[in-house]
Scaffold this motif. Structure first.
Motif, PDB file in Angstrom:
ATOM      1  N   THR A  52       0.842  -1.188   0.000  1.00  0.00           N
ATOM      2  CA  THR A  52       0.000   0.000   0.000  1.00  0.00           C
ATOM      3  C   THR A  52       0.881   1.244   0.000  1.00  0.00           C
ATOM      4  OG1 THR A  52      -0.122   0.025   2.412  1.00  0.00           O
ATOM      5  CG2 THR A  52      -1.852  -1.184   1.225  1.00  0.00           C
ATOM      6  N   TYR A  53       0.335   2.320  -0.496  1.00  0.00           N
ATOM      7  CA  TYR A  53       1.047   3.600  -0.457  1.00  0.00           C
ATOM      8  C   TYR A  53       0.076   4.695  -0.031  1.00  0.00           C
ATOM      9  CZ  TYR A  53      -1.199   5.027  -4.855  1.00  0.00           C
ATOM     10  OH  TYR A  53      -2.115   5.370  -5.803  1.00  0.00           O
ATOM     11  N   SER A  54       0.629   5.717   0.557  1.00  0.00           N
ATOM     12  CA  SER A  54      -0.117   6.918   0.920  1.00  0.00           C
ATOM     13  C   SER A  54       0.840   8.084   0.805  1.00  0.00           C
ATOM     14  CB  SER A  54      -0.660   6.827   2.350  1.00  0.00           C
ATOM     15  OG  SER A  54      -1.109   8.098   2.798  1.00  0.00           O
ATOM     16  N   ALA A  55       0.378   9.168   0.176  1.00  0.00           N
ATOM     17  CA  ALA A  55       1.257  10.326  -0.013  1.00  0.00           C
ATOM     18  C   ALA A  55       1.706  10.924   1.318  1.00  0.00           C
ATOM     19  CB  ALA A  55       0.548  11.392  -0.847  1.00  0.00           C
ATOM     20  N   ASN A  56       0.915  10.702   2.383  1.00  0.00           N
ATOM     21  CA  ASN A  56       1.285  11.232   3.691  1.00  0.00           C
ATOM     22  C   ASN A  56       2.034  10.223   4.551  1.00  0.00           C
ATOM     23  OD1 ASN A  56       0.301  13.873   3.442  1.00  0.00           O
ATOM     24  ND2 ASN A  56      -1.777  13.267   4.010  1.00  0.00           N
ATOM     25  N   ASP A  57       2.335   9.046   3.990  1.00  0.00           N
ATOM     26  CA  ASP A  57       3.114   8.061   4.737  1.00  0.00           C
ATOM     27  C   ASP A  57       4.521   8.609   4.976  1.00  0.00           C
ATOM     28  OD1 ASP A  57       3.712   5.206   5.644  1.00  0.00           O
ATOM     29  OD2 ASP A  57       5.215   5.514   4.083  1.00  0.00           O
ATOM     30  N   PRO A  58       5.030   8.537   6.221  1.00  0.00           N
ATOM     31  CA  PRO A  58       6.346   9.115   6.507  1.00  0.00           C
ATOM     32  C   PRO A  58       7.466   8.546   5.642  1.00  0.00           C
ATOM     33  CG  PRO A  58       5.186   8.649   8.550  1.00  0.00           C
ATOM     34  CD  PRO A  58       4.359   8.053   7.443  1.00  0.00           C
ATOM     35  N   ALA A  59       7.423   7.236   5.352  1.00  0.00           N
ATOM     36  CA  ALA A  59       8.496   6.645   4.550  1.00  0.00           C
ATOM     37  C   ALA A  59       8.467   7.180   3.120  1.00  0.00           C
ATOM     38  CB  ALA A  59       8.380   5.131   4.544  1.00  0.00           C
ATOM     39  N   LEU A  60       7.282   7.238   2.522  1.00  0.00           N
ATOM     40  CA  LEU A  60       7.187   7.753   1.152  1.00  0.00           C
ATOM     41  C   LEU A  60       7.514   9.245   1.116  1.00  0.00           C
ATOM     42  CD1 LEU A  60       6.587   7.151  -1.768  1.00  0.00           C
ATOM     43  CD2 LEU A  60       4.151   7.490  -1.313  1.00  0.00           C
ATOM     44  N   ALA A  61       7.044   9.978   2.129  1.00  0.00           N
ATOM     45  CA  ALA A  61       7.395  11.393   2.217  1.00  0.00           C
ATOM     46  C   ALA A  61       8.909  11.560   2.361  1.00  0.00           C
ATOM     47  CB  ALA A  61       6.672  12.048   3.396  1.00  0.00           C
ATOM     48  N   GLY A  62       9.548  10.594   3.018  1.00  0.00           N
ATOM     49  CA  GLY A  62      11.000  10.640   3.168  1.00  0.00           C
ATOM     50  C   GLY A  62      11.713  10.529   1.832  1.00  0.00           C
ATOM     51  N   TRP A  63      11.213   9.639   0.956  1.00  0.00           N
ATOM     52  CA  TRP A  63      11.816   9.523  -0.376  1.00  0.00           C
ATOM     53  C   TRP A  63      11.648  10.813  -1.169  1.00  0.00           C
ATOM     54  CZ3 TRP A  63      15.204   7.601  -3.434  1.00  0.00           C
ATOM     55  CH2 TRP A  63      15.080   7.764  -4.812  1.00  0.00           C
ATOM     56  N   ILE A  64      10.444  11.402  -1.100  1.00  0.00           N
ATOM     57  CA  ILE A  64      10.191  12.653  -1.812  1.00  0.00           C
ATOM     58  C   ILE A  64      11.134  13.743  -1.302  1.00  0.00           C
ATOM     59  CG2 ILE A  64       8.476  14.432  -2.290  1.00  0.00           C
ATOM     60  CD1 ILE A  64       7.904  11.743  -3.660  1.00  0.00           C
ATOM     61  N   HIS A  65      11.292  13.804   0.009  1.00  0.00           N
ATOM     62  CA  HIS A  65      12.177  14.813   0.602  1.00  0.00           C
ATOM     63  C   HIS A  65      13.631  14.589   0.179  1.00  0.00           C
ATOM     64  CE1 HIS A  65      13.754  17.717   3.475  1.00  0.00           C
ATOM     65  NE2 HIS A  65      14.585  16.791   3.915  1.00  0.00           N
ATOM     66  N   GLY A 107      28.176  26.073   3.755  1.00  0.00           N
ATOM     67  CA  GLY A 107      28.425  24.841   3.024  1.00  0.00           C
ATOM     68  C   GLY A 107      27.204  23.975   2.758  1.00  0.00           C
ATOM     69  N   ASP A 108      27.462  22.854   2.063  1.00  0.00           N
ATOM     70  CA  ASP A 108      26.390  21.970   1.619  1.00  0.00           C
ATOM     71  C   ASP A 108      25.613  21.368   2.788  1.00  0.00           C
ATOM     72  OD1 ASP A 108      27.528  22.548  -0.809  1.00  0.00           O
ATOM     73  OD2 ASP A 108      28.508  20.599  -1.036  1.00  0.00           O
ATOM     74  N   ASP A 109      26.315  21.018   3.865  1.00  0.00           N
ATOM     75  CA  ASP A 109      25.635  20.437   5.019  1.00  0.00           C
ATOM     76  C   ASP A 109      24.587  21.391   5.584  1.00  0.00           C
ATOM     77  OD1 ASP A 109      27.062  18.104   4.854  1.00  0.00           O
ATOM     78  OD2 ASP A 109      28.353  18.511   6.573  1.00  0.00           O
ATOM     79  N   ALA A 110      24.877  22.684   5.527  1.00  0.00           N
ATOM     80  CA  ALA A 110      23.931  23.669   6.065  1.00  0.00           C
ATOM     81  C   ALA A 110      22.614  23.624   5.306  1.00  0.00           C
ATOM     82  CB  ALA A 110      24.537  25.071   6.005  1.00  0.00           C
ATOM     83  N   TYR A 111      22.675  23.465   3.986  1.00  0.00           N
ATOM     84  CA  TYR A 111      21.422  23.388   3.216  1.00  0.00           C
ATOM     85  C   TYR A 111      20.625  22.143   3.608  1.00  0.00           C
ATOM     86  CZ  TYR A 111      18.024  22.874  -0.479  1.00  0.00           C
ATOM     87  OH  TYR A 111      16.839  22.714  -1.151  1.00  0.00           O
ATOM     88  N   VAL A 112      21.300  21.007   3.689  1.00  0.00           N
ATOM     89  CA  VAL A 112      20.601  19.769   4.058  1.00  0.00           C
ATOM     90  C   VAL A 112      20.000  19.915   5.451  1.00  0.00           C
ATOM     91  CG1 VAL A 112      20.866  17.288   4.440  1.00  0.00           C
ATOM     92  CG2 VAL A 112      22.142  18.403   2.595  1.00  0.00           C
ATOM     93  N   ARG A 113      20.767  20.466   6.383  1.00  0.00           N
ATOM     94  CA  ARG A 113      20.291  20.620   7.762  1.00  0.00           C
ATOM     95  C   ARG A 113      19.101  21.580   7.829  1.00  0.00           C
ATOM     96  NH1 ARG A 113      24.544  22.621   9.535  1.00  0.00           N
ATOM     97  NH2 ARG A 113      23.947  24.821   9.640  1.00  0.00           N
ATOM     98  N   GLU A 114      19.209  22.725   7.164  1.00  0.00           N
ATOM     99  CA  GLU A 114      18.133  23.707   7.226  1.00  0.00           C
ATOM    100  C   GLU A 114      16.859  23.201   6.550  1.00  0.00           C
ATOM    101  OE1 GLU A 114      19.560  27.399   5.670  1.00  0.00           O
ATOM    102  OE2 GLU A 114      21.292  27.456   7.017  1.00  0.00           O
ATOM    103  N   TRP A 115      17.006  22.566   5.390  1.00  0.00           N
ATOM    104  CA  TRP A 115      15.814  22.121   4.660  1.00  0.00           C
ATOM    105  C   TRP A 115      15.205  20.869   5.295  1.00  0.00           C
ATOM    106  CZ3 TRP A 115      12.554  24.792   2.348  1.00  0.00           C
ATOM    107  CH2 TRP A 115      11.576  24.238   1.506  1.00  0.00           C
ATOM    108  N   ALA A 116      15.881  20.246   6.227  1.00  0.00           N
ATOM    109  CA  ALA A 116      15.292  19.129   6.973  1.00  0.00           C
ATOM    110  C   ALA A 116      14.004  19.567   7.663  1.00  0.00           C
ATOM    111  CB  ALA A 116      16.289  18.588   7.998  1.00  0.00           C
ATOM    112  N   GLN A 117      13.906  20.863   8.003  1.00  0.00           N
ATOM    113  CA  GLN A 117      12.684  21.358   8.642  1.00  0.00           C
ATOM    114  C   GLN A 117      11.473  21.163   7.721  1.00  0.00           C
ATOM    115  OE1 GLN A 117      12.036  22.436  11.742  1.00  0.00           O
ATOM    116  NE2 GLN A 117       9.901  22.491  11.082  1.00  0.00           N
ATOM    117  N   ALA A 118      11.670  21.337   6.427  1.00  0.00           N
ATOM    118  CA  ALA A 118      10.573  21.111   5.479  1.00  0.00           C
ATOM    119  C   ALA A 118      10.138  19.650   5.519  1.00  0.00           C
ATOM    120  CB  ALA A 118      11.006  21.501   4.072  1.00  0.00           C
ATOM    121  N   GLY A 119      11.107  18.734   5.624  1.00  0.00           N
ATOM    122  CA  GLY A 119      10.771  17.324   5.739  1.00  0.00           C
ATOM    123  C   GLY A 119       9.965  17.048   6.996  1.00  0.00           C
TER     124      GLY A 119
END
Length: 311
Positions: free
Chosen positions: A134-147, A168-180
């Protein structure tokens, strides 16, 4: 010639904002709100999302996302992307820019809107072992792949065609983690190494695949139904997205960097030129400041935020 150039410029503006004459109304409302939001001027997120590179990063993201059969099933079975792809693009841009530039209340409201639209997006698909999942767009695992696909795509494109990223690059990944986190992702990566590790996990576990539906989707993305004036430039941007992919994903998607006989074409340079032309079409001279960023700075100045005046 002047009329053709004006028409081309109008079509560029309409593609990204829905209107050639004025910014979208939602972007102006980003001046409202009672706090600074999740991201500030001088942040890695502002540097990446305020550049032209997300145009290529977005195409790459769509290609990567299509490799997950659950994500692809949701798109094919619950959206009208073929009939109205620009509406889907506009909705995505609205969410990205609201989380990037808006107050926390605006970002959270925009996310609730997206998650509400995702509620009916569920069903089942056959996995690579022949079982039903099964899949759901709001499933955390599937949302994780999209993120992951989003973060990787935007970062990869910016590393090739963008300027320096603050901290640096790590800062972008860290900051955008909030969107995830807003989208329900349980453990979004906070470093580039973590992001690579999580991507490797999806690949190594055999959860990704390329089948006939993927091929159909890739062809749709390759030949997006844009105005004829935009198609030549888009072909170059699509080639740039392909260029930015890791070779193993290019192979899965059945794509390759364009060549003239044994010689690769100058895709990297051509993409840079097209992004520069789009920048000018959108009114950019020097570093372009879009309507969402302008509205955000207005809010920050009203709140007395010192970073509001950072370039």
């Amino acid at each position: 010639m002047r009329n053709v150039l004006r028409s081309w410029q109008d079509e560029v503006k309409k593609t990204f904002s829905g209107n050639a004459d004025a910014p979208p109304e939602w972007s102006l409302r980003l001046a409202e709100g009672d706090d600074a939001g999740y991201h500030l001027p001088g942040s890695a997120v502002w540097a990446v999302h305020g550049s032209m590179t997300p145009i290529v990063g977005g195409i790459r993201t769509l290609l990567m996302q299509s490799l997950h059969p659950g994500a692809l099933a949701g798109v094919h079975e619950h959206s009208n992307f073929r009939e109205d792809p620009l509406r889907r693009l506009a909705n995505t841009i609205r969410w990205i820019f609201t989380v990037t530039y808006g107050s926390t209340a605006a970002a959270e409201e925009a996310t609730r809107r997206v998650r509400h639209l995702h509620k009916p997006v569920q069903g089942s698909y056959q996995d690579n072992d022949g079982g039903q999942r099964t899949y759901s767009a709001n499933d955390p695992a599937l949302a994780g792949w999209i993120h992951l696909a989003f973060t990787d795509g935007f970062l990869a494109a910016h590393k090739i065609w963008g300027g320096p990223i603050p901290d640096g690059d790590d800062a972008y990944v860290r900051e955008w983690a909030q969107a995830g986190r807003l989208m329900g992702v349980e453990n979004p990566p906070t470093t580039e190494a973590e992001m690579r590790s999580q991507l490797e996990g999806w690949y190594a576990q055999g959860q990704l695949r390329a089948d006939g539906r993927v091929k159909e989707t890739v062809e749709f993305i390759r030949k997006a139904p844009l105005h004829p004036l935009l198609r030549p430039g888009y072909r170059i941007l699509f080639a740039g997205a392909v260029y930015s992919l890791e070779p193993r994903y290019r192979e899965m998607l059945g794509l390759s960097v364009p060549r003239l006989g044994p010689f690769p074409l100058p895709v990297r340079l051509a993409t840079k030129v097209v992004l520069g032309v789009v920048h000018l079409a959108l009114g950019g001279i020097g570093r372009r400041m879009g309507p969402s960023e302008i509205a955000a700075r207005q809010r920050l100045k009203r709140l007395g935020e010192p970073s509001a005046n950072l370039a």
